[in-house]
Design a protein around this motif. Structure first.
Motif, PDB file in Angstrom:
ATOM      1  N   PRO A 261     -60.611   0.583  40.397  1.00 43.37           N
ATOM      2  CA  PRO A 261     -60.660  -0.462  41.414  1.00 43.37           C
ATOM      3  C   PRO A 261     -60.885   0.127  42.812  1.00 43.37           C
ATOM      4  O   PRO A 261     -60.487   1.257  43.094  1.00 43.37           O
ATOM      5  CB  PRO A 261     -59.279  -1.124  41.353  1.00 43.37           C
ATOM      6  CG  PRO A 261     -58.546  -0.500  40.225  1.00 43.37           C
ATOM      7  CD  PRO A 261     -59.294   0.709  39.777  1.00 43.37           C
ATOM      8  N   ILE A 262     -61.524  -0.682  43.645  1.00 48.53           N
ATOM      9  CA  ILE A 262     -61.706  -0.352  45.068  1.00 48.53           C
ATOM     10  C   ILE A 262     -60.879  -1.349  45.862  1.00 48.53           C
ATOM     11  O   ILE A 262     -60.949  -2.555  45.625  1.00 48.53           O
ATOM     12  CB  ILE A 262     -63.182  -0.465  45.486  1.00 48.53           C
ATOM     13  CG1 ILE A 262     -64.056   0.477  44.649  1.00 48.53           C
ATOM     14  CG2 ILE A 262     -63.340  -0.185  46.990  1.00 48.53           C
ATOM     15  CD1 ILE A 262     -65.542   0.176  44.780  1.00 48.53           C
ATOM     16  N   ARG A 263     -60.099  -0.839  46.806  1.00 42.87           N
ATOM     17  CA  ARG A 263     -59.313  -1.695  47.688  1.00 42.87           C
ATOM     18  C   ARG A 263     -59.448  -1.165  49.111  1.00 42.87           C
ATOM     19  O   ARG A 263     -59.147  -0.005  49.381  1.00 42.87           O
ATOM     20  CB  ARG A 263     -57.840  -1.701  47.283  1.00 42.87           C
ATOM     21  CG  ARG A 263     -56.999  -2.619  48.173  1.00 42.87           C
ATOM     22  CD  ARG A 263     -55.497  -2.537  47.914  1.00 42.87           C
ATOM     23  NE  ARG A 263     -55.150  -2.594  46.515  1.00 42.87           N
ATOM     24  CZ  ARG A 263     -54.390  -1.670  45.893  1.00 42.87           C
ATOM     25  NH1 ARG A 263     -53.917  -0.634  46.547  1.00 42.87           N
ATOM     26  NH2 ARG A 263     -54.106  -1.785  44.617  1.00 42.87           N
ATOM     27  N   ASP A 264     -59.924  -2.025  50.000  1.00 43.30           N
ATOM     28  CA  ASP A 264     -60.044  -1.676  51.428  1.00 43.30           C
ATOM     29  C   ASP A 264     -60.811  -0.373  51.655  1.00 43.30           C
ATOM     30  O   ASP A 264     -60.388   0.489  52.426  1.00 43.30           O
ATOM     31  CB  ASP A 264     -58.663  -1.602  52.078  1.00 43.30           C
ATOM     32  CG  ASP A 264     -57.963  -2.950  52.071  1.00 43.30           C
ATOM     33  OD1 ASP A 264     -58.659  -3.987  52.173  1.00 43.30           O
ATOM     34  OD2 ASP A 264     -56.720  -2.980  51.951  1.00 43.30           O
TER      35      ASP A 264
ATOM     36  N   ARG B 151     -61.405   2.166  49.666  1.00 41.85           N
ATOM     37  CA  ARG B 151     -60.922   3.400  49.021  1.00 41.85           C
ATOM     38  C   ARG B 151     -60.683   3.169  47.536  1.00 41.85           C
ATOM     39  O   ARG B 151     -60.463   2.038  47.112  1.00 41.85           O
ATOM     40  CB  ARG B 151     -59.606   3.838  49.663  1.00 41.85           C
ATOM     41  CG  ARG B 151     -59.747   4.133  51.147  1.00 41.85           C
ATOM     42  CD  ARG B 151     -58.436   4.511  51.743  1.00 41.85           C
ATOM     43  NE  ARG B 151     -57.924   5.651  50.980  1.00 41.85           N
ATOM     44  CZ  ARG B 151     -57.108   6.558  51.454  1.00 41.85           C
ATOM     45  NH1 ARG B 151     -56.686   6.481  52.680  1.00 41.85           N
ATOM     46  NH2 ARG B 151     -56.682   7.543  50.713  1.00 41.85           N
TER      47      ARG B 151
ATOM     48  N   THR C  50     -50.608   7.166  42.608  1.00 40.24           N
ATOM     49  CA  THR C  50     -50.187   8.325  43.397  1.00 40.24           C
ATOM     50  C   THR C  50     -50.586   9.647  42.766  1.00 40.24           C
ATOM     51  O   THR C  50     -51.034  10.555  43.449  1.00 40.24           O
ATOM     52  CB  THR C  50     -48.657   8.294  43.597  1.00 40.24           C
ATOM     53  OG1 THR C  50     -48.316   7.071  44.246  1.00 40.24           O
ATOM     54  CG2 THR C  50     -48.186   9.477  44.429  1.00 40.24           C
TER      55      THR C  50
ATOM     56  N   ALA D 131     -58.520   2.796  44.433  1.00 40.12           N
ATOM     57  CA  ALA D 131     -57.132   2.332  44.288  1.00 40.12           C
ATOM     58  C   ALA D 131     -56.486   3.021  43.079  1.00 40.12           C
ATOM     59  O   ALA D 131     -56.009   2.368  42.151  1.00 40.12           O
ATOM     60  CB  ALA D 131     -57.099   0.816  44.149  1.00 40.12           C
ATOM     61  N   THR D 132     -56.473   4.342  43.116  1.00 39.79           N
ATOM     62  CA  THR D 132     -55.825   5.107  42.050  1.00 39.79           C
ATOM     63  C   THR D 132     -54.328   5.194  42.330  1.00 39.79           C
ATOM     64  O   THR D 132     -53.875   4.986  43.460  1.00 39.79           O
ATOM     65  CB  THR D 132     -56.410   6.530  41.962  1.00 39.79           C
ATOM     66  OG1 THR D 132     -56.351   7.139  43.256  1.00 39.79           O
ATOM     67  CG2 THR D 132     -57.844   6.514  41.475  1.00 39.79           C
TER      68      THR D 132
ATOM     69  N   VAL E  33     -63.127  -5.134  48.295  1.00 37.91           N
ATOM     70  CA  VAL E  33     -62.549  -5.174  46.957  1.00 37.91           C
ATOM     71  C   VAL E  33     -63.685  -4.984  45.953  1.00 37.91           C
ATOM     72  O   VAL E  33     -64.814  -5.406  46.206  1.00 37.91           O
ATOM     73  CB  VAL E  33     -61.790  -6.498  46.703  1.00 37.91           C
ATOM     74  CG1 VAL E  33     -62.728  -7.695  46.738  1.00 37.91           C
ATOM     75  CG2 VAL E  33     -61.026  -6.458  45.397  1.00 37.91           C
TER      76      VAL E  33
END
Length: 142
Positions: free
Chosen positions: A104-107, A109, A114, A111-112, A36
């Motif tokens: 943001p970064i989530r896992d 990647r 769609t 987090a943009t 995160v």
């Protein structure tokens, strides 16, 4: 909490709005290490900009280029013209769009949304290579 920072030299481009999400991600393999966090992308130039916008239909990028040319036309009687007639309108357009985006970064990647992609907006006619400072802050996978 961990920090990472690097400068990315973007491929040279002429005037226009370009989808550069893949180029950014390819230059940031360390994203995959973060569970995160946030990545801030900062354009080190005053005649280009970064923004988040449509990632699918290239007509949106062409329309944005056209709209910005109408908002800050080259034909206006600018005082600053030492670097050419396209320089001052480039500064105006850059100020309107902005020099940075934070995503943001989530896992591991970005987090943009769609339909969101990272755009580099180049406002000069001549081909320029731009530098973007990427600063990542977050919690790494254990």
């Amino acid at each position: 909490m961990s920090w990472s920072q690097k400068t990315i030299t973007m491929s040279p481009r002429t005037r226009g709005c370009y989808l550069v999400t893949d180029e950014i991600v390819q230059n940031l393999p360390e994203l995959k290490d973060y569970k995160v966090g946030l990545v801030n992308l900062f354009m080190q130039h005053t005649s280009a900009a970064l923004t988040l916008n449509e990632n699918w239909d290239s007509d949106v990028r062409a329309d944005m280029t056209d709209a910005l040319e109408k908002i800050a036309p080259e034909s206006w009687n600018y005082r600053h013209d030492a670097e050419g007639s396209d320089d001052m309108p480039a500064h105006v357009r850059s100020s309107l769009i902005g020099a940075s985006v934070t995503i943001p970064i989530r896992d591991g990647r970005l987090a943009t949304g769609t339909w969101q992609g990272i755009w580099l907006c180049e406002f000069r006619r001549m081909r320029h290579s731009r530098k973007v400072v990427a600063t990542i802050q977050g919690e790494k996978f254990k």
